[in-house]
Design an enzyme around this catalytic site. Structure first.
Site, PDB file in Angstrom:
ATOM      1  N   GLY A  13      33.450 -35.700  23.371  1.00 28.60           N
ATOM      2  CA  GLY A  13      32.142 -36.535  23.206  1.00 28.60           C
ATOM      3  C   GLY A  13      32.315 -37.757  22.721  1.00 28.60           C
ATOM      4  O   GLY A  13      31.542 -38.273  22.044  1.00 28.60           O
ATOM      5  N   GLY A  16      29.961 -41.094  22.688  1.00 27.42           N
ATOM      6  CA  GLY A  16      28.818 -41.052  22.559  1.00 27.42           C
ATOM      7  C   GLY A  16      28.648 -42.001  21.385  1.00 27.42           C
ATOM      8  O   GLY A  16      29.399 -42.799  20.929  1.00 27.42           O
ATOM      9  N   GLN A  17      27.456 -41.914  20.574  1.00 27.93           N
ATOM     10  CA  GLN A  17      27.053 -42.746  19.483  1.00 27.93           C
ATOM     11  C   GLN A  17      27.968 -42.619  18.476  1.00 27.93           C
ATOM     12  O   GLN A  17      28.388 -43.707  17.821  1.00 27.93           O
ATOM     13  CB  GLN A  17      25.423 -42.324  18.764  1.00 27.93           C
ATOM     14  CG  GLN A  17      25.086 -43.553  17.808  1.00 27.93           C
ATOM     15  CD  GLN A  17      23.944 -43.049  17.168  1.00 27.93           C
ATOM     16  OE1 GLN A  17      23.258 -41.929  17.369  1.00 27.93           O
ATOM     17  NE2 GLN A  17      23.592 -43.900  16.302  1.00 27.93           N
ATOM     18  N   ARG A  41      32.303 -37.905  30.870  1.00 29.89           N
ATOM     19  CA  ARG A  41      31.954 -39.128  31.627  1.00 29.89           C
ATOM     20  C   ARG A  41      33.041 -40.115  31.284  1.00 29.89           C
ATOM     21  O   ARG A  41      33.768 -40.148  30.316  1.00 29.89           O
ATOM     22  CB  ARG A  41      30.552 -39.645  31.364  1.00 29.89           C
ATOM     23  CG  ARG A  41      30.211 -39.923  29.991  1.00 29.89           C
ATOM     24  CD  ARG A  41      28.849 -40.389  29.694  1.00 29.89           C
ATOM     25  NE  ARG A  41      28.526 -40.574  28.190  1.00 29.89           N
ATOM     26  CZ  ARG A  41      27.877 -41.279  27.717  1.00 29.89           C
ATOM     27  NH1 ARG A  41      27.276 -42.351  28.494  1.00 29.89           N
ATOM     28  NH2 ARG A  41      27.652 -41.373  26.376  1.00 29.89           N
ATOM     29  N   ASP A  58      35.605 -31.865  29.847  1.00 25.77           N
ATOM     30  CA  ASP A  58      34.250 -30.985  29.864  1.00 25.77           C
ATOM     31  C   ASP A  58      34.686 -30.094  29.015  1.00 25.77           C
ATOM     32  O   ASP A  58      35.479 -29.136  29.244  1.00 25.77           O
ATOM     33  CB  ASP A  58      34.020 -30.631  31.361  1.00 25.77           C
ATOM     34  CG  ASP A  58      32.708 -29.814  31.430  1.00 25.77           C
ATOM     35  OD1 ASP A  58      32.375 -29.334  30.394  1.00 25.77           O
ATOM     36  OD2 ASP A  58      32.098 -29.332  32.358  1.00 25.77           O
ATOM     37  N   TYR A 146      17.536 -27.197  20.373  1.00 20.98           N
ATOM     38  CA  TYR A 146      18.695 -28.042  19.738  1.00 20.98           C
ATOM     39  C   TYR A 146      18.877 -27.495  18.291  1.00 20.98           C
ATOM     40  O   TYR A 146      20.233 -27.079  17.899  1.00 20.98           O
ATOM     41  CB  TYR A 146      18.357 -29.577  19.405  1.00 20.98           C
ATOM     42  CG  TYR A 146      19.298 -30.230  18.782  1.00 20.98           C
ATOM     43  CD1 TYR A 146      20.636 -30.630  19.330  1.00 20.98           C
ATOM     44  CD2 TYR A 146      18.941 -30.935  17.501  1.00 20.98           C
ATOM     45  CE1 TYR A 146      21.447 -31.647  18.789  1.00 20.98           C
ATOM     46  CE2 TYR A 146      19.735 -31.791  16.901  1.00 20.98           C
ATOM     47  CZ  TYR A 146      21.244 -31.859  17.515  1.00 20.98           C
ATOM     48  OH  TYR A 146      21.873 -32.691  16.860  1.00 20.98           O
ATOM     49  N   LYS A 150      22.279 -25.503  16.728  1.00 21.43           N
ATOM     50  CA  LYS A 150      22.984 -26.085  15.303  1.00 21.43           C
ATOM     51  C   LYS A 150      23.115 -24.899  14.478  1.00 21.43           C
ATOM     52  O   LYS A 150      24.298 -24.884  13.916  1.00 21.43           O
ATOM     53  CB  LYS A 150      22.476 -27.182  14.733  1.00 21.43           C
ATOM     54  CG  LYS A 150      22.201 -28.425  15.805  1.00 21.43           C
ATOM     55  CD  LYS A 150      23.977 -29.078  15.854  1.00 21.43           C
ATOM     56  CE  LYS A 150      24.177 -29.965  16.985  1.00 21.43           C
ATOM     57  NZ  LYS A 150      25.719 -30.477  17.057  1.00 21.43           N
TER      58      LYS A 150
HETATM   59  P1  NAD Z   1      25.647 -38.504  21.922  1.00 22.01           P
HETATM   60  O1  NAD Z   1      24.652 -37.915  22.815  1.00 22.01           O
HETATM   61  O2  NAD Z   1      25.400 -39.817  21.857  1.00 22.01           O
HETATM   62  O3  NAD Z   1      27.184 -38.072  22.539  1.00 22.01           O
HETATM   63  C1  NAD Z   1      27.577 -36.947  22.889  1.00 22.01           C
HETATM   64  C2  NAD Z   1      28.493 -37.266  24.080  1.00 22.01           C
HETATM   65  O4  NAD Z   1      29.021 -35.965  24.443  1.00 22.01           O
HETATM   66  C3  NAD Z   1      28.155 -38.080  25.375  1.00 22.01           C
HETATM   67  O5  NAD Z   1      28.955 -38.985  25.532  1.00 22.01           O
HETATM   68  C4  NAD Z   1      28.385 -37.132  26.364  1.00 22.01           C
HETATM   69  O6  NAD Z   1      28.730 -37.650  27.591  1.00 22.01           O
HETATM   70  C5  NAD Z   1      29.295 -35.928  25.708  1.00 22.01           C
HETATM   71  N1  NAD Z   1      29.041 -34.744  26.679  1.00 22.01           N
HETATM   72  C6  NAD Z   1      28.094 -34.140  27.163  1.00 22.01           C
HETATM   73  N2  NAD Z   1      28.392 -32.996  27.751  1.00 22.01           N
HETATM   74  C7  NAD Z   1      29.800 -32.885  27.568  1.00 22.01           C
HETATM   75  C8  NAD Z   1      30.638 -31.954  28.030  1.00 22.01           C
HETATM   76  N3  NAD Z   1      30.156 -30.592  28.614  1.00 22.01           N
HETATM   77  N4  NAD Z   1      31.992 -32.117  27.686  1.00 22.01           N
HETATM   78  C9  NAD Z   1      32.213 -33.257  27.049  1.00 22.01           C
HETATM   79  N5  NAD Z   1      31.534 -34.195  26.647  1.00 22.01           N
HETATM   80  C10 NAD Z   1      30.113 -33.885  26.836  1.00 22.01           C
HETATM   81  O7  NAD Z   1      25.818 -37.713  20.744  1.00 22.01           O
HETATM   82  P2  NAD Z   1      26.169 -38.520  19.272  1.00 22.01           P
HETATM   83  O8  NAD Z   1      24.806 -38.930  18.476  1.00 22.01           O
HETATM   84  O9  NAD Z   1      27.349 -39.133  19.327  1.00 22.01           O
HETATM   85  O10 NAD Z   1      26.498 -36.897  18.402  1.00 22.01           O
HETATM   86  C11 NAD Z   1      27.542 -36.179  18.438  1.00 22.01           C
HETATM   87  C12 NAD Z   1      27.415 -34.939  17.497  1.00 22.01           C
HETATM   88  O11 NAD Z   1      26.749 -35.194  16.400  1.00 22.01           O
HETATM   89  C13 NAD Z   1      26.469 -33.919  18.216  1.00 22.01           C
HETATM   90  O12 NAD Z   1      26.926 -32.656  17.806  1.00 22.01           O
HETATM   91  C14 NAD Z   1      25.113 -34.080  17.436  1.00 22.01           C
HETATM   92  O13 NAD Z   1      24.272 -33.001  17.705  1.00 22.01           O
HETATM   93  C15 NAD Z   1      25.638 -34.453  16.410  1.00 22.01           C
HETATM   94  N6  NAD Z   1      24.293 -35.194  15.521  1.00 22.01           N
HETATM   95  C16 NAD Z   1      24.039 -36.380  15.908  1.00 22.01           C
HETATM   96  C17 NAD Z   1      23.298 -37.099  15.016  1.00 22.01           C
HETATM   97  C18 NAD Z   1      22.795 -38.501  15.528  1.00 22.01           C
HETATM   98  O14 NAD Z   1      21.769 -38.941  14.968  1.00 22.01           O
HETATM   99  N7  NAD Z   1      23.540 -39.333  16.521  1.00 22.01           N
HETATM  100  C19 NAD Z   1      22.437 -36.444  14.162  1.00 22.01           C
HETATM  101  C20 NAD Z   1      22.853 -35.204  13.821  1.00 22.01           C
HETATM  102  C21 NAD Z   1      23.705 -34.347  14.524  1.00 22.01           C
HETATM  103  N1  SER Z   2      19.495 -37.426  15.585  1.00 18.72           N
HETATM  104  C1  SER Z   2      19.459 -36.064  16.132  1.00 18.72           C
HETATM  105  C2  SER Z   2      18.592 -36.094  17.121  1.00 18.72           C
HETATM  106  O1  SER Z   2      17.525 -36.698  17.005  1.00 18.72           O
HETATM  107  C3  SER Z   2      19.459 -35.024  15.291  1.00 18.72           C
HETATM  108  O2  SER Z   2      20.326 -34.273  15.281  1.00 18.72           O
HETATM  109  O3  SER Z   2      18.566 -35.208  18.128  1.00 18.72           O
END
Ligand code: NAD
Ligand code: SER
Length: 318
Positions: A13, A16-17, A41, A58, A146, A150
């Site tokens: 992943g 992503g962010q 992607r 994936d 969600y 978790k």
């Molecule tokens: P995001 O949505 O920005 O990125 C997730 C990435 O996963 C995307 O690039 C997407 O293309 C990829 N993805 C989706 N399905 C997939 C698959 N089947 N195989 C491979 N890749 C796949 O999420 P993020 O913000 O980068 O979060 C990463 C992790 O951190 C997640 O577990 C999220 O729950 C956790 N998290 C994030 C936040 C936040 O504020 N960003 C807060 C708490 C927890």
């Molecule tokens: N920042 C995340 C969301 O809003 C929390 O895990 O989904």
């Protein structure tokens, strides 16, 4: 010197962010060629793809996970692939599949190949019955799909650690604020979108939660530092919180964030039109107690609201 120096690392992943910032930091520490970014992607000009090795992966594809781990000699996985809260409520089946089955596939590979794994958790593990200043240990009764996934992943991580000795580590991230990557699909997205709108020619933002909505938040720099620190800490330092450490940055209401931005952009106007995401935000705590992380691996955050707003605007304007 990091215990993981020289290890080859896979990030799932990665586009992503969090992945966007994490891959950059890991490549600076370990060398670009040692960090394999992966995602389902492909975004052709993404820095993770331009800056070093990238594989399409994936996380539901077990054979491909094994192939990459074997071919690339992977010793550590940062497993970031997931569906976030708002998108997860729209499509709960997909959320469960990617978040739970995807994580199980990664843990199975970790068991087979003796890999250390980072599996992120979230403040979404807490439900409305948790104290609003959430302790490390409290009943976890989330009301979002969600959040349930978790909690499942924290429990699964502990099972793989206790039963098979897999070195699983995780953090309950607060809402993360960053400028390198766009956000979508989360409830805390308003705290990022607001900056992009503020610096646009419109200088206005319609916020999808109420002005008094207060959530635990963190600047991405602190989150990345915490993530890498947790993965580097000697295994003996970790307690039973190892799959879901609370970490705290700071908390603010949507109105406080808007007021801080207004100090830099006086014409900025924020209006409020709460939607379904208000319900998810209301079910989460206002702040978290991170004393266990402080004690186990000396965690402490650097950024506060004023420094974050300053840094975000500086970088986005550049
Ligand atoms: P995001 O949505 O920005 O990125 C997730 C990435 O996963 C995307 O690039 C997407 O293309 C990829 N993805 C989706 N399905 C997939 C698959 N089947 N195989 C491979 N890749 C796949 O999420 P993020 O913000 O980068 O979060 C990463 C992790 O951190 C997640 O577990 C999220 O729950 C956790 N998290 C994030 C936040 C936040 O504020 N960003 C807060 C708490 C927890
Ligand atoms: N920042 C995340 C969301 O809003 C929390 O895990 O989904």
């Amino acid at each position: 010197m990091s215990e993981l120096a020289g290890s080859r690392i896979l990030v799932t992943g990665a586009l992503g962010q969090i992945g966007t910032d994490l891959v950059k930091s890991l490549r600076e520490i370990h060398g670009s060629e040692n960090i394999i970014a992966s995602d389902i992607r492909v975004i052709p000009n993404h820095p993770c793809i331009l800056g070093g090795p990238f594989s399409v992966l994936d996380v539901l594809d077990e054979d491909r996970i094994s192939k990459i781990v074997e071919n690339e000699n992977i010793r550590v996985i940062y497993h970031l692939a997931a569906i976030l809260s708002a998108k997860g409520e729209e499509n709960p089946e997909l959320c469960e599949l990617i978040n739970v089955v995807g994580t199980r596939n990664i843990l199975e590979a970790a068991k087979r190949y003796s890999i250390r794994v980072f599996v992120p958790s979230s403040i979404a593990v807490f439900g409305p019955d948790a104290p609003k200043h959430a302790p490390q240990i409290t009943p976890l009764n989330p009301t979002t799909k969600y959040g349930i996934t978790k909690v499942d992943c924290e429990i699964m991580g502990m099972l793989y650690w206790k039963k098979y000795g897999v070195d699983v580590r995780g953090i309950r991230y607060p809402g993360l604020i960053s400028w390198q990557s766009p956000v979508s699909g989360g409830t805390t997205d308003y705290a990022v979108e607001i900056f992009h709108s503020a610096i646009s020619s419109f200088q206005s933002y319609e916020c999808f939660v109420r002005p008094d909505t207060k959530l635990p938040m963190m600047y991405m720099d602190d989150a990345i530092r915490a993530t890498i620190a947790l993965m580097d800490v000697p295994i003996e330092s970790l307690s039973d919180a190892r799959c879901g450490y609370n970490i705290s940055g700071f908390s603010f209401t949507a109105e406080e964030l808007s007021s801080e931005i207004k100090k830099h952009i006086p014409n900025f106007i924020c209006t409020y039109k709460p939607d379904i995401r208000q319900r998810y935000a209301d079910s989460w705590p206002n702040s978290v107690d991170d004393s266990v992380a402080r004690n186990d691996w000396n965690w402490s955050a650097n950024f506060k609201l004023a420094t974050l707003v300053n840094d975000m605007l500086l970088n986005l304007k550049r």
